[in-house]
Scaffold this motif. Sequence first.
Motif, short mmCIF file in Angstrom:
data_model
loop_
_atom_site.label_atom_id
_atom_site.label_comp_id
_atom_site.label_asym_id
_atom_site.label_seq_id
_atom_site.Cartn_x
_atom_site.Cartn_y
_atom_site.Cartn_z
N THR A 55 -74.33 -23.31 28.32
CA THR A 55 -74.84 -22.63 29.53
C THR A 55 -76.09 -21.80 29.29
O THR A 55 -76.70 -21.32 30.26
CB THR A 55 -73.76 -21.70 30.11
N ASP A 56 -76.49 -21.58 28.04
CA ASP A 56 -77.61 -20.70 27.70
C ASP A 56 -77.36 -19.24 28.06
O ASP A 56 -78.30 -18.44 28.12
CB ASP A 56 -78.92 -21.16 28.37
N VAL A 57 -76.10 -18.89 28.34
CA VAL A 57 -75.73 -17.48 28.50
C VAL A 57 -75.89 -16.81 27.14
O VAL A 57 -75.61 -17.42 26.11
CB VAL A 57 -74.29 -17.35 29.02
N ASP A 58 -76.39 -15.56 27.12
CA ASP A 58 -76.63 -14.91 25.83
C ASP A 58 -75.35 -14.81 25.01
O ASP A 58 -74.23 -14.79 25.55
CB ASP A 58 -77.25 -13.52 26.04
N MET A 59 -75.54 -14.75 23.70
CA MET A 59 -74.42 -14.82 22.76
C MET A 59 -73.38 -13.72 22.99
O MET A 59 -72.17 -14.00 22.99
CB MET A 59 -74.94 -14.74 21.33
N SER A 60 -73.81 -12.48 23.16
CA SER A 60 -72.85 -11.38 23.29
C SER A 60 -71.99 -11.55 24.53
O SER A 60 -70.77 -11.33 24.50
CB SER A 60 -73.58 -10.04 23.33
N THR A 61 -72.59 -11.98 25.64
CA THR A 61 -71.83 -12.19 26.88
C THR A 61 -70.82 -13.31 26.71
O THR A 61 -69.66 -13.19 27.11
CB THR A 61 -72.78 -12.52 28.03
N ALA A 62 -71.24 -14.41 26.09
CA ALA A 62 -70.36 -15.57 25.92
C ALA A 62 -69.19 -15.23 25.01
O ALA A 62 -68.03 -15.58 25.30
CB ALA A 62 -71.15 -16.74 25.35
N GLY A 107 -75.66 -7.17 26.88
CA GLY A 107 -75.34 -8.41 27.56
C GLY A 107 -75.16 -8.20 29.05
O GLY A 107 -75.47 -7.15 29.60
N HIS A 125 -71.96 -20.52 25.02
CA HIS A 125 -73.36 -20.08 24.88
C HIS A 125 -74.29 -21.28 24.75
O HIS A 125 -75.37 -21.34 25.38
CB HIS A 125 -73.48 -19.15 23.67
N TYR A 146 -69.05 -19.27 21.47
CA TYR A 146 -70.32 -19.81 20.97
C TYR A 146 -70.63 -21.15 21.64
O TYR A 146 -71.78 -21.44 22.00
CB TYR A 146 -70.24 -19.98 19.46
#
Length: 388
Positions: free
Chosen positions: A322-329, A350, A319, A316
């Motif tokens: 980096t603003d990477v989407d939650m599921s990917t992070a 993701g 996320h 989290y």
Amino acid sequence: MVWQLSSLPESPSIPHQNRLSCWREKLVENLPKTKKITQQIITAIGVGLLFSWLNVPVGWLLGPMLVGIAYAISLGCRQPLPSSFKLIGQVVVGLVTATRFSPETISVATTYALPLLLCVFLTGSLSLFNGYLLSRWAGIDRTTSLLGFIPGASSSIVVMSEEMGADALAVALLQYIRLLLVVLIIPSAATLLVPATPDTSVTATVATTSNVTTLPMAWNLLILVGCGIVGFWAGKRFRLPSPGFFGPFLVGLAAFWGLPDKMQMPQPVFAGALLLIGLSIGVQFDWQTARKLFKAVLIEIGLVIGLILMCLGIGYGFHLITDVDMSTAILGFTPGGIEAMVATVMQLGGDTGLVLAMQLTRMLGIIMIAPWLVAFLVKRAKPSDDRK
């Protein structure tokens, strides 16, 4: 005349007959042992197939290990197999581990290099701290507990554990429980935390498989065998930890990255290597180890659940930075279970390629650093223990 006949040299066929007789005696002497090992391998193959069909994580390692434990219990003592069995398994697993990495994996990971390295460091540190707690609370030796909690690369860690002075059976069990809990808990938690967007999952790309051709199988096997032989020699020559694994891994990594085509290990060969390792570990079972492990397993379950929650928090944080989407992070920083995490991120929509790159980068760092770090921590701990 009698003297002359008795003094004549023996017929050349007599030494040959003696050698043949000696060879037959050795064959008859080793026949029960050969028969027993053959029975063990056939049984292990059957259980491995069953576990694979049931989709049990690392089933080709776990199933044969249970077969070995059953044989050791039935005979009332440890039943060690020839050392060449485990060596072959180590070499194959080292080469398979090398085939999983590519320069493209690293290039994707460098996009988020600093936060990625920071989160990998935090995940690894928390895992090692849990291993330290396990050694204090369960009475397991420090090397075994630290290796048992290293996140990811479970088959690789098990392979190198015995040569590092750890209890390979305990490491295998601790690694399997960690992997099982991760696979059971994190996909369900991620699905609850992040709504699925399946229409975007189709566009997710896996960087490591883009525009790469594979060699013909004959050349593929020839190169793998060559890397295995050279790697084992280099591992022994330079005194690497677990030379049967690290030598082939490093030589394979250098060779595979230099080739334009993708290398692959045939799945039956990899399964056979895991079978040999699992069986070799299982037959060394004894009840004294089992009594220690029962307490350790109960403690580990609690520690792993705590570790999973902390890794979700680290994901989290990644996320937010980096603003990477939650599921990917979240799925990129799980302590193991790459295949399950990739399948989950595809369902959630993701970035599959980034999750794979994050997981493989963490695994590469762990494999390269963990053995030396564990040896250093154990060595530092011994003087303090002696002073007590």
